[in-house]
Scaffold this motif. Structure first.
Motif, PDB file in Angstrom:
ATOM      1  N   ASN A  18       7.020   3.134  13.572  1.00  0.00           N
ATOM      2  CA  ASN A  18       7.028   2.742  14.983  1.00  0.00           C
ATOM      3  C   ASN A  18       7.734   1.399  15.144  1.00  0.00           C
ATOM      4  OD1 ASN A  18       5.178   0.668  14.336  1.00  0.00           O
ATOM      5  ND2 ASN A  18       3.426   2.008  14.733  1.00  0.00           N
ATOM      6  N   SER A  19       7.879   0.944  16.370  1.00  0.00           N
ATOM      7  CA  SER A  19       8.704  -0.240  16.651  1.00  0.00           C
ATOM      8  C   SER A  19       8.152  -1.503  15.988  1.00  0.00           C
ATOM      9  CB  SER A  19       8.821  -0.453  18.159  1.00  0.00           C
ATOM     10  OG  SER A  19       7.538  -0.593  18.753  1.00  0.00           O
ATOM     11  N   SER A  20       6.820  -1.685  15.997  1.00  0.00           N
ATOM     12  CA  SER A  20       6.266  -2.909  15.415  1.00  0.00           C
ATOM     13  C   SER A  20       6.469  -2.948  13.906  1.00  0.00           C
ATOM     14  CB  SER A  20       4.772  -3.022  15.755  1.00  0.00           C
ATOM     15  OG  SER A  20       4.034  -1.978  15.152  1.00  0.00           O
ATOM     16  N   ARG A  21       6.332  -1.800  13.248  1.00  0.00           N
ATOM     17  CA  ARG A  21       6.537  -1.763  11.799  1.00  0.00           C
ATOM     18  C   ARG A  21       8.017  -1.876  11.453  1.00  0.00           C
ATOM     19  NH1 ARG A  21       1.976   2.925  10.714  1.00  0.00           N
ATOM     20  NH2 ARG A  21       0.208   1.603  11.263  1.00  0.00           N
ATOM     21  N   LEU A  22       8.884  -1.322  12.296  1.00  0.00           N
ATOM     22  CA  LEU A  22      10.314  -1.508  12.087  1.00  0.00           C
ATOM     23  C   LEU A  22      10.677  -2.986  12.165  1.00  0.00           C
ATOM     24  CD1 LEU A  22      12.075   1.414  14.020  1.00  0.00           C
ATOM     25  CD2 LEU A  22      12.229   0.902  11.576  1.00  0.00           C
ATOM     26  N   ARG A  23      10.073  -3.688  13.112  1.00  0.00           N
ATOM     27  CA  ARG A  23      10.341  -5.117  13.255  1.00  0.00           C
ATOM     28  C   ARG A  23       9.914  -5.868  11.995  1.00  0.00           C
ATOM     29  NH1 ARG A  23       8.864  -5.277  17.965  1.00  0.00           N
ATOM     30  NH2 ARG A  23       6.646  -5.717  17.657  1.00  0.00           N
TER      31      ARG A  23
ATOM     32  N   PRO B 277       0.832  -1.204   0.000  1.00  0.00           N
ATOM     33  CA  PRO B 277       0.000   0.000   0.000  1.00  0.00           C
ATOM     34  C   PRO B 277       0.867   1.255   0.000  1.00  0.00           C
ATOM     35  CG  PRO B 277       0.135  -0.894   2.210  1.00  0.00           C
ATOM     36  CD  PRO B 277       0.863  -1.865   1.319  1.00  0.00           C
ATOM     37  N   THR B 278       0.240   2.421   0.070  1.00  0.00           N
ATOM     38  CA  THR B 278       0.971   3.684  -0.034  1.00  0.00           C
ATOM     39  C   THR B 278       1.293   4.302   1.324  1.00  0.00           C
ATOM     40  OG1 THR B 278      -1.117   4.893  -0.264  1.00  0.00           O
ATOM     41  CG2 THR B 278       0.003   4.230  -2.291  1.00  0.00           C
ATOM     42  N   ASN B 279       1.109   3.566   2.425  1.00  0.00           N
ATOM     43  CA  ASN B 279       1.525   4.100   3.718  1.00  0.00           C
ATOM     44  C   ASN B 279       3.049   4.049   3.801  1.00  0.00           C
ATOM     45  OD1 ASN B 279       2.289   1.359   4.743  1.00  0.00           O
ATOM     46  ND2 ASN B 279       0.095   1.049   4.519  1.00  0.00           N
ATOM     47  N   MET B 280       3.621   4.561   4.905  1.00  0.00           N
ATOM     48  CA  MET B 280       5.066   4.676   5.003  1.00  0.00           C
ATOM     49  C   MET B 280       5.778   3.328   4.935  1.00  0.00           C
ATOM     50  SD  MET B 280       7.602   6.683   5.015  1.00  0.00           S
ATOM     51  CE  MET B 280       6.805   8.278   5.293  1.00  0.00           C
ATOM     52  N   LEU B 281       5.224   2.295   5.594  1.00  0.00           N
ATOM     53  CA  LEU B 281       5.864   0.975   5.551  1.00  0.00           C
ATOM     54  C   LEU B 281       5.877   0.433   4.128  1.00  0.00           C
ATOM     55  CD1 LEU B 281       7.181  -1.412   6.928  1.00  0.00           C
ATOM     56  CD2 LEU B 281       4.887  -2.265   7.538  1.00  0.00           C
ATOM     57  N   GLY B 282       4.745   0.559   3.432  1.00  0.00           N
ATOM     58  CA  GLY B 282       4.683   0.099   2.045  1.00  0.00           C
ATOM     59  C   GLY B 282       5.627   0.871   1.144  1.00  0.00           C
ATOM     60  N   GLU B 283       5.706   2.198   1.343  1.00  0.00           N
ATOM     61  CA  GLU B 283       6.594   3.016   0.518  1.00  0.00           C
ATOM     62  C   GLU B 283       8.054   2.661   0.764  1.00  0.00           C
ATOM     63  OE1 GLU B 283       6.042   4.876  -1.899  1.00  0.00           O
ATOM     64  OE2 GLU B 283       3.937   5.485  -1.783  1.00  0.00           O
ATOM     65  N   VAL B 284       8.423   2.409   2.020  1.00  0.00           N
ATOM     66  CA  VAL B 284       9.812   2.051   2.314  1.00  0.00           C
ATOM     67  C   VAL B 284      10.161   0.717   1.650  1.00  0.00           C
ATOM     68  CG1 VAL B 284      11.434   1.385   4.135  1.00  0.00           C
ATOM     69  CG2 VAL B 284       9.941   3.375   4.449  1.00  0.00           C
ATOM     70  N   ALA B 285       9.253  -0.245   1.708  1.00  0.00           N
ATOM     71  CA  ALA B 285       9.508  -1.536   1.067  1.00  0.00           C
ATOM     72  C   ALA B 285       9.701  -1.370  -0.437  1.00  0.00           C
ATOM     73  CB  ALA B 285       8.355  -2.498   1.358  1.00  0.00           C
ATOM     74  N   VAL B 286       8.869  -0.545  -1.077  1.00  0.00           N
ATOM     75  CA  VAL B 286       9.003  -0.316  -2.515  1.00  0.00           C
ATOM     76  C   VAL B 286      10.310   0.415  -2.814  1.00  0.00           C
ATOM     77  CG1 VAL B 286       8.015   0.866  -4.518  1.00  0.00           C
ATOM     78  CG2 VAL B 286       6.513  -0.343  -2.929  1.00  0.00           C
ATOM     79  N   LYS B 287      10.670   1.391  -1.963  1.00  0.00           N
ATOM     80  CA  LYS B 287      11.923   2.124  -2.175  1.00  0.00           C
ATOM     81  C   LYS B 287      13.135   1.201  -2.035  1.00  0.00           C
ATOM     82  CE  LYS B 287      11.209   6.346  -3.419  1.00  0.00           C
ATOM     83  NZ  LYS B 287      10.052   5.960  -4.236  1.00  0.00           N
ATOM     84  N   LEU B 288      13.092   0.250  -1.106  1.00  0.00           N
ATOM     85  CA  LEU B 288      14.178  -0.721  -0.986  1.00  0.00           C
ATOM     86  C   LEU B 288      14.301  -1.547  -2.265  1.00  0.00           C
ATOM     87  CD1 LEU B 288      13.660  -1.930   2.692  1.00  0.00           C
ATOM     88  CD2 LEU B 288      15.738  -0.846   1.798  1.00  0.00           C
ATOM     89  N   PHE B 289      13.160  -2.004  -2.788  1.00  0.00           N
ATOM     90  CA  PHE B 289      13.147  -2.753  -4.042  1.00  0.00           C
ATOM     91  C   PHE B 289      13.722  -1.894  -5.166  1.00  0.00           C
ATOM     92  CE2 PHE B 289      11.280  -3.834  -8.092  1.00  0.00           C
ATOM     93  CZ  PHE B 289      11.330  -5.218  -8.141  1.00  0.00           C
ATOM     94  N   GLU B 290      13.257  -0.635  -5.277  1.00  0.00           N
ATOM     95  CA  GLU B 290      13.707   0.250  -6.342  1.00  0.00           C
ATOM     96  C   GLU B 290      15.192   0.581  -6.208  1.00  0.00           C
ATOM     97  OE1 GLU B 290       9.610   2.699  -7.406  1.00  0.00           O
ATOM     98  OE2 GLU B 290      11.015   3.532  -5.942  1.00  0.00           O
ATOM     99  N   ALA B 291      15.676   0.756  -4.975  1.00  0.00           N
ATOM    100  CA  ALA B 291      17.095   1.054  -4.780  1.00  0.00           C
ATOM    101  C   ALA B 291      17.956  -0.081  -5.308  1.00  0.00           C
ATOM    102  CB  ALA B 291      17.374   1.307  -3.301  1.00  0.00           C
ATOM    103  N   ALA B 292      17.581  -1.326  -4.986  1.00  0.00           N
ATOM    104  CA  ALA B 292      18.332  -2.480  -5.461  1.00  0.00           C
ATOM    105  C   ALA B 292      18.167  -2.680  -6.963  1.00  0.00           C
ATOM    106  CB  ALA B 292      17.882  -3.735  -4.715  1.00  0.00           C
ATOM    107  N   GLN B 293      17.012  -2.332  -7.496  1.00  0.00           N
ATOM    108  CA  GLN B 293      16.706  -2.565  -8.905  1.00  0.00           C
ATOM    109  C   GLN B 293      17.293  -1.483  -9.810  1.00  0.00           C
ATOM    110  OE1 GLN B 293      14.634  -3.880 -12.462  1.00  0.00           O
ATOM    111  NE2 GLN B 293      14.939  -4.971 -10.562  1.00  0.00           N
ATOM    112  N   THR B 294      17.217  -0.206  -9.403  1.00  0.00           N
ATOM    113  CA  THR B 294      17.566   0.909 -10.287  1.00  0.00           C
ATOM    114  C   THR B 294      18.906   1.560  -9.971  1.00  0.00           C
ATOM    115  OG1 THR B 294      16.520   2.644  -8.929  1.00  0.00           O
ATOM    116  CG2 THR B 294      15.104   1.426 -10.489  1.00  0.00           C
ATOM    117  N   GLY B 295      19.341   1.517  -8.717  1.00  0.00           N
ATOM    118  CA  GLY B 295      20.566   2.224  -8.330  1.00  0.00           C
ATOM    119  C   GLY B 295      20.396   3.721  -8.207  1.00  0.00           C
ATOM    120  N   LEU B 296      19.168   4.229  -8.269  1.00  0.00           N
ATOM    121  CA  LEU B 296      18.937   5.668  -8.139  1.00  0.00           C
ATOM    122  C   LEU B 296      19.227   6.120  -6.710  1.00  0.00           C
ATOM    123  CD1 LEU B 296      15.642   6.003 -10.211  1.00  0.00           C
ATOM    124  CD2 LEU B 296      17.823   7.135 -10.744  1.00  0.00           C
TER     125      LEU B 296
END
Length: 279
Positions: A214-219, A180-199
């Motif tokens: 928060n701590s639970s989402r960080l976990r 989804p577009t919440n912060m946890l979802g965006e971070v996961a997509v950004k991690l994928f994009e960082a590894a995929q694109t190198g941007l």
């Protein structure tokens, strides 16, 4: 003598035109306007603003600070990506050129906009098809592909299209990754994009985004979503080399398998209270 004066005046007028263009554009970036048009661009592509390396560095620093303060300032994130991504864009362009489907995309230059989508047809597709699931993502998250900013600071017409394609494919990646577009979802997509694109912009978002969790989402991020996103970003086929507009009827699962993307380890969704729940 008059000829030299005339040439000097023309040079001065071109410089003044460029300065006015840059000043107006920076003002509109901060005001959030996306309707900027001007006849003073240098001709690489409509809306292009030529900048020196020093100007790019200043824009990168300023936009980076603004994006750090407010990650939802998409205009500043866009400027940061354009002013820091030259080498990564060259690598992405070369990967697209070396892929038969990606090379067709570079030639035909398709755009993902509401004006190019047949929403009625997509809505009639069966559940589980890529087009139907993408449309559901847009509806559930109240987003539209038309919000993606036009590229302005990339000093190469073909690389500018690669950056534009990356932006317009971003929501498709949310669909492919089931995020989804919440912060946890965006971070996961950004991690994928960082590894995929190198941007660099993606790497920065992947590093700074977790600071707002928060701590639970960080976990959840560190134990499952993060490793999954990085692994799949590295192993997946180049996501810019897929002609998604011709894949709407394909099943989401088949497309994931073709791209070598594993299903998400967690299924995330927005709760009715506006928060985040895990199924």
């Amino acid at each position: 003598m008059s000829l030299r004066v005339g040439k000097a005046f023309l040079r001065f007028n071109r410089q003044r035109c460029a300065l006015i263009t840059k000043a107006v554009h920076v003002q509109q970036l901060h005001s959030g306007s996306s309707g900027f048009t001007d006849s003073c661009y240098d001709g690489l592509y409509p809306g292009h603003i030529s900048t020196t390396p020093i100007q790019k560095a200043l824009l990168a620093v300023a936009s980076g600070v603004a994006a750090l303060h407010n990650p939802y300032r998409h205009d500043m994130v866009a400027v940061l990506g354009e002013t820091t991504g030259h080498i990564a864009l060259i690598n992405l362009r070369n990967r697209m050129r070396n892929d038969p489907e990606g090379n067709i995309i570079l030639i035909e230059r398709p755009r993902i906009r509401l004006s190019t989508l047949d929403l009625s047809k997509m809505a009639s597709l069966p559940d589980g098809s890529f087009g139907r699931e993408y449309l559901r993502f847009l509806e559930d998250n109240h987003v539209t592909p038309d919000t993606r900013a036009e590229v302005k600071f990339v000093d190469n017409e073909e690389l500018a299209y690669v950056m534009q394609r990356y932006r317009e494919v971003h929501d498709l990646l949310h669909t492919l990754l089931g995020m989804p577009t919440n912060m946890l979802g965006e971070v996961a997509v950004k991690l994928f994009e960082a590894a995929q694109t190198g941007l660099p912009m993606c790497a920065l978002g992947a590093v700074l985004g977790p600071l707002r969790l928060n701590s639970s989402r960080l976990r959840s991020l560190f134990t499952s979503l993060g490793p999954w996103a990085l692994r799949n970003g590295r192993q997946a086929r180049c996501v810019l080399s897929i002609f998604y507009e011709r894949r709407w009827e394909q099943s989401l699962e088949d497309l994931r398998q073709e791209l070598n993307i594993e299903p998400p380890p967690l299924k995330l969704k927005h709760s009715t209270r506006g928060g985040l729940e895990k199924d």
